[in-house]
Design an enzyme around this catalytic site. Structure first.
Site, PDB file in Angstrom:
ATOM      1  N   SER A 727       0.830  -1.200   0.000  1.00 19.34           N
ATOM      2  CA  SER A 727       0.000   0.000   0.000  1.00 19.34           C
ATOM      3  C   SER A 727       0.865   1.252   0.000  1.00 19.34           C
ATOM      4  O   SER A 727       2.086   1.201   0.211  1.00 19.34           O
ATOM      5  CB  SER A 727      -0.914   0.014   1.225  1.00 19.34           C
ATOM      6  OG  SER A 727      -0.137   0.125   2.401  1.00 19.34           O
ATOM      7  N   HIS A 728       0.229   2.376  -0.212  1.00 14.62           N
ATOM      8  CA  HIS A 728       0.942   3.651  -0.280  1.00 14.62           C
ATOM      9  C   HIS A 728       1.783   3.878   0.975  1.00 14.62           C
ATOM     10  O   HIS A 728       2.973   4.220   0.891  1.00 14.62           O
ATOM     11  CB  HIS A 728      -0.068   4.787  -0.443  1.00 14.62           C
ATOM     12  CG  HIS A 728       0.560   6.148  -0.385  1.00 14.62           C
ATOM     13  ND1 HIS A 728       1.101   6.767  -1.487  1.00 14.62           N
ATOM     14  CD2 HIS A 728       0.764   6.997   0.662  1.00 14.62           C
ATOM     15  CE1 HIS A 728       1.596   7.938  -1.124  1.00 14.62           C
ATOM     16  NE2 HIS A 728       1.402   8.108   0.164  1.00 14.62           N
TER      17      HIS A 728
END
Length: 771
Positions: A727-728
């Site tokens: 994820s980011h």
């Protein structure tokens, strides 16, 4: 006649003669006034009334267990008290009341022996106000571990559920039902313990009080009708489908395009409809097909159950099958993936790393041994390997890699946005084209670049597995990656406020949430402009040693992969960086569209709080049709509000494995993703507590890029409730070398985010609550 709640002691006395499903220990109670008039008289017959010690001296204050609030845990209880310590224990309990009222009470009961489990139980879910029976318990003799916030197991079931609870807590559900009957349906909160006597379990009621809800309780009949509708929908979805591989499906909030991370568990209708339009209805499948996987076009990936979004995991698993793989083998592969997830549901946020074979890696042959153990034949493993090699080479090719064309589309997106915003197009036309362009030149290439990013991280991990890189090399490579988010932190330290906001002002926590202010709409909310943060030290560029270079050359040749070592590292870096850049660009279109939606609403006297309930399709309709805009908007808002009211009343498990799960389930403890090999001990802070961010482990609900403003502060660590290994925020934490726990899950996140101080050990993969 129904019973009525009173003080802790008074309610237990009232129940002693009525309760059938549990025992209540003998008790003695007296008021503060009685104690002040003659303490020894109050204790004269303790052994006669309560039995031999040790005892527990408990609070029974008028401010506890009232119709206004429980004040749970606010006052003292002293366990394990002997006769010599009895007076002191009573004095301690009364002192904990502060200014004691003469009618406040003290309660004395015997300590229970041979406790095997204990916990708390609610007749209604305080979050949804729906009649879900909630039982939170732990095994062992500590009757205060759950009430003290130490976790334990959590079972939830709807009022009319026909699914039997675990045998250990079935008597507690019976107790809740009896208490509801005795108190005429008033929501109830109780504490219980179970002792072992002559080989049998005995249930004890330690406390019962009215459960204070924030809204009127929903009726069991209304809840049952709604859940029955969801169960039928889930049951239909789990049937075989003529155009899909796999005999059944699973629904999850975190696999693949993970809605829990991006829009949350209960998104408002506008956010939900935007995410569907921009990604999950069709874009996701188009780009996956473009990259060489099976054609799943026209299959919406994200169904929702009265507004709670889920990923159809069978669809996701189908979409990771190379298009040229034999159908029979493909079908068996999808069934294997689903069976593996059913066996290990904690992997639901790691399916691409732990379950699915979606690309070729240097350790693929070792990973495919799992399939051999599951009965796949050697020639089938070779077919899978060949298909994945061909697909991966198309993605990572040094000159013609698919990701290169997608990266070029981002410039087109920016150019078209500037041209559109400079034109005299009206707001509705701008909204339409900002979102259409966001799909064609934003989320479509982003989906491709996200795929490249996943391939890059998996390839990087495989370099560790085969021994070319160490874990320190992996961390060093990630720290050397330069993402947009890293540039944001550097620019915050060097740019003036106006220039900084012109570049990053469109970002917002909750990318799809119109209620979340952009950075440029509320700059003081996110940044302290009175002082400039220190310029972050530039990351050390990662470099290969000569032996590593030779080892990679050998690996690439052996595996038939096309890039040379430099080309491979270029791809690894570009895959990770461009994924974040693509997100940065398409979210500008999305954020500008949301700002224009606010503008259109204001023209008709409708605020953003109301607009959050409308569906994005309304603005398309207003663009193409001659209609009354205010009437169309208000009708959509009215429908959205009604639906969202239902959304708020429903609670479902993060992974739905069978239709009956919508009625009863145990909340799972997930397996979080630990980023870096570091450890940290620090106080805990929420993202809204700006004064305490420096040096704190910051807790945020999801791994949304709009939270990048946090990195302008010297935070010590990061914990998110939702988010995957790629994820980011996982990428960002790796870039910064920041110890982080990404995707803790609802149970662990609730436990850790409410602590005062934590120790996070990423290399050891554990978190300890210190206070």
């Amino acid at each position: 006649m129904p019973l009525h709640f009173s003080t802790k002691a008074g309610t237990l006395v009232t129940l002693q003669e009525s309760l059938v499903s549990a025992r209540i220990a003998a008790l003695l109670s007296f008021t503060v006034k009685d104690w002040q008039l003659g303490g020894q008289a109050c204790l004269r017959d303790v052994q006669g009334q309560v039995g031999a010690g040790p005892w527990i001296v408990r609070s029974s204050c008028l401010r506890e267990d009232s119709a206004q609030g429980s004040c749970a845990g606010a006052f003292l209880s002293v366990p394990g008290v002997d006769e010599a310590g009895l007076v002191s224990a009573v004095e301690q309990v009364i002192a904990s009341y502060g200014e004691a009222h003469p009618a406040d009470e003290v309660l004395i009961q015997p300590m229970l022996n041979n406790v095997v489990r204990a916990g708390v139980a609610f007749s209604h879910d305080p979050n949804t106000c729906a009649p879900y029976r909630l039982v939170n318990w732990s095994q062992g003799s500590d009757t205060a571990s759950v009430t003290g916030g130490m976790g334990g197991r959590l079972w939830q079931q709807a009022a009319n559920s026909k699914v039997p609870p675990p045998p250990d807590i079935a008597p507690v559900i019976t107790l809740l039902e009896e208490l509801l009957g005795l108190f005429d349906g008033t929501p109830v909160d109780c504490e219980f313990a179970v002792t072992r006597e002559a080989g049998d379990d005995v249930l004890w009621l330690l406390q019962a009080r009215q459960l204070i809800l924030s809204a009127p309780a929903q009726s069991p009949a209304t809840q049952a009708a709604r859940l029955d509708s969801i169960q039928r929908k889930v049951a239909r979805g789990m049937q075989p489908h003529p155009f899909l591989m796999g005999q059944r499906t699973v629904y999850g909030v975190m696999p693949d395009w993970n809605p829990a991370e991006i829009i949350g568990i209960r998104p408002k209708p506008l956010a939900l409809s935007l995410y569907r339009d921009l990604v999950t209805d069709s874009i996701w499948a188009y780009q996956r097909h473009n990259y060489g996987y099976r054609n799943l076009r026209s299959f919406p990936l994200m169904p929702h159950f009265f507004g709670l979004p889920y990923i159809d995991v069978r669809l996701s698993f189908n979409s990771f099958i190379p298009a040229d793989l034999d159908e029979g083998l493909a079908g068996r592969l999808v069934d294997y993936y689903i069976d593996r997830l059913l066996a290990e549901p904690t992997l639901h946020d790691k399916v691409e790393f732990e379950i699915v074979f979606s690309c070729y890696t240097l350790d693929l042959s070792q990973r495919l041994e799992r399939l051999a153990s599951a009965g796949f034949l050697e020639h089938e493993l070779e077919a899978i390997s060949t298909s994945l090699r061909k697909l991966t080479n198309r993605i990572v090719h040094p000159k013609d890699g698919l990701w290169r064309a997608d990266a070029n589309k981002l410039d087109m997106l920016s150019a078209r946005r500037e041209e559109l915003l400079a034109s005299n197009a009206d707001p509705l036309e701008r909204i339409y084209w900002l979102l259409e362009d966001a799909k064609r030149y934003g989320t479509l290439p982003f989906a491709g670049l996200a795929r490249a990013g996943f391939v890059a991280v998996q390839m990087l991990r495989s370099l560790v597995t085969v021994g070319v890189f160490s874990e320190a090399d992996y961390d060093g490579f990630m720290a050397g990656v330069s993402t947009v988010s890293g540039q944001l932190a550097r620019d915050r330290a060097t740019l003036d406020k106006t220039t900084f906001l012109a570049r990053y002002g469109h970002l917002r926590p909750g990318t799809y949430d119109i209620l979340s202010p952009r950075y440029d709409e509320a700059p003081e909310l996110y940044f302290d402009w009175t002082q400039r943060p220190a310029v972050p030290e530039p990351a050390k560029p990662f470099s290969l040693t000569l032996p590593q270079m030779r080892a990679i050359v050998k690996q690439l040749e052996e595996h038939g992969l096309q890039p040379d070592p430099v080309g491979l590292l270029d791809f690894l870096q570009a895959g990770i960086e461009l994924r974040e850049l693509a997100k940065f660009h398409f979210t500008r279109n999305l954020s500008d569209a949301l700002a224009l939606i606010v503008e259109v609403g204001a023209q008709h006297g409708i605020g953003r709080e109301e607009l959050a309930y409308c569906d994005i399709s309304v603005f398309k309709e207003l663009h193409v049709a001659a209609v009354d805009p205010k009437d169309v908007l208000l009708r959509s808002i009215e429908q959205g509000k009604a639906r969202y009211e239902e959304t708020l009343k429903i609670s479902l498990p993060p992974v739905i494995t069978r239709p009956e799960d919508v009625w009863s389930f145990e909340w799972p403890e997930t397996a979080p993703n630990f980023i870096t090999q570091k450890q940290v001990t620090a106080p805990v802070a929420g993202s809204d507590d700006r004064e305490r961010l420096a040096g704190a482990i910051v807790c945020i609900p999801n791994a949304d890029p709009g939270f990048d403003w946090l990195f302008a502060y010297p935070i010590a660590g990061l914990i998110t409730a939702w988010g995957g290994a790629n994820s980011h925020m996982a990428i960002r934490a790796g870039e910064l070398g920041l110890p982080a726990v990404i995707g803790a899950g609802e149970v662990l996140y609730r436990r850790w985010s409410t602590a005062q101080r934590l120790h996070v050990n990423c290399s050891g993969r554990w978190v300890e609550i210190l206070s």
